[in-house]
Design an enzyme around this catalytic site. Structure first.
Site, PDB file in Angstrom:
ATOM      1  N   ASP A 199       0.838  -1.194   0.000  1.00 21.22           N
ATOM      2  CA  ASP A 199       0.000   0.000   0.000  1.00 21.22           C
ATOM      3  C   ASP A 199       0.879   1.252   0.000  1.00 21.22           C
ATOM      4  O   ASP A 199       2.050   1.204   0.410  1.00 21.22           O
ATOM      5  CB  ASP A 199      -0.889   0.032   1.255  1.00 21.22           C
ATOM      6  CG  ASP A 199      -1.882  -1.122   1.283  1.00 21.22           C
ATOM      7  OD1 ASP A 199      -2.164  -1.678   0.205  1.00 21.22           O
ATOM      8  OD2 ASP A 199      -2.342  -1.458   2.388  1.00 21.22           O
TER       9      ASP A 199
HETATM   10  N1  URA Z   1      -1.247  -5.922   3.917  1.00 23.11           N
HETATM   11  C1  URA Z   1      -1.742  -4.674   3.914  1.00 23.11           C
HETATM   12  O1  URA Z   1      -2.790  -4.411   4.498  1.00 23.11           O
HETATM   13  N2  URA Z   1      -1.064  -3.723   3.257  1.00 23.11           N
HETATM   14  C2  URA Z   1       0.102  -3.947   2.608  1.00 23.11           C
HETATM   15  O2  URA Z   1       0.693  -3.032   2.034  1.00 23.11           O
HETATM   16  C3  URA Z   1       0.607  -5.252   2.624  1.00 23.11           C
HETATM   17  C4  URA Z   1      -0.084  -6.231   3.292  1.00 23.11           C
END
Ligand code: URA
Length: 239
Positions: free
Chosen positions: A105
């Protein structure tokens, strides 16, 4: 497929610009199979010819592997019209067809593998292979023994099936805040955040520490990257 001009070969191997390597060749600094070659358009076979430049053997490499310490604020994509992408942090990415393996993310930090080795990327991301990924997670909320068991056994996050079993290593536990290392073997959208939400908490900070055998090099400052070592590449390919 393995044949190319000698000057292109040297350029691809980043010996220098096309005009620089042409000059080296004309000056007799390059040999192929122990014979001095002075013609830049000489055809070489990258799979079996022994090519030396200024006394150094140059081995052909067309697959590239980098580890990026992803900072918060950049998106995991090869291009985006509005937001900087992880690729903008790789200054020598040009022309190599690189792509990130999997997605973090925008606000997640940590290990991101970037490569043009499509086969390796496919193997690491394949849902059947269950490649473990470990994250350091900071959360608000209360962590109980039941919560840990839920995360470990698999939790409903609104998908067709609950999450696969995960490993939980609790690091800090306060009344309304906890930190842990969480290892999952899937790559569902926002998976960690949704898992924590499903047990009544909220993720305030997330950082990926490892993917398969590859560990984030903690000496890499956020936003910087380095090539993987041969050992790291072998580890990922042979797991
Ligand atoms: N899980 C998440 O919620 N975000 C990420 O970036 C990676 C794994």
């Amino acid at each position: 497929m393995n044949r190319m001009r000698l000057d292109k070969f040297l350029c691809d191997m980043q010996i220098g610009t096309r005009s620089y390597v042409k000059d080296l060749i004309k000056k007799g600094q390059v040999s192929v199979n122990d014979t001095l070659i002075r013609k830049p358009d000489f055809q070489v076979n990258t799979a079996c010819d022994l090519i030396t430049c200024m006394g150094n053997t140059i081995t052909y490499q067309n697959l590239y592997y980098y580890m990026l310490h992803k900072p918060s604020g950049v998106v995991t994509a090869t291009r985006d019209k509005h937001v900087p992408t992880v690729m903008t942090l790789l200054s020598d990415a040009c022309g190599k067809n690189l792509a990130p393996v999997g997605r973090l993310d925008k606000d997640t930090e940590g290990l991101l593998l970037i490569t043009n080795d499509g086969e390796l990327a496919h193997n690491l991301l394949s849902p059947n292979r269950h490649v473990p990924k470990t994250y350091y997670v900071e959360c608000t909320g209360t962590l109980s023994a039941d919560t840990v068991t839920l995360l470990e056994n698999g939790v409903e996050i609104g998908d067709e099936t609950p999450t696969r079993p995960a490993q939980v290593k609790v690091l800090t536990q306060l009344a309304d805040f906890y930190t842990m290392e969480l290892t999952i073997t899937e790559g569902r959208f926002h998976q960690i955040k949704r898992m924590v939400q499903a047990v009544g908490g909220s993720v305030t900070y997330l950082k990926r520490l490892s993917m398969g055998t590859l560990l984030l090099d903690e000496s890499l400052p956020k936003g910087s990257y380095r090539a993987l070592t041969e050992q790291e590449i072998m580890g990922l390919k042979t797991r």
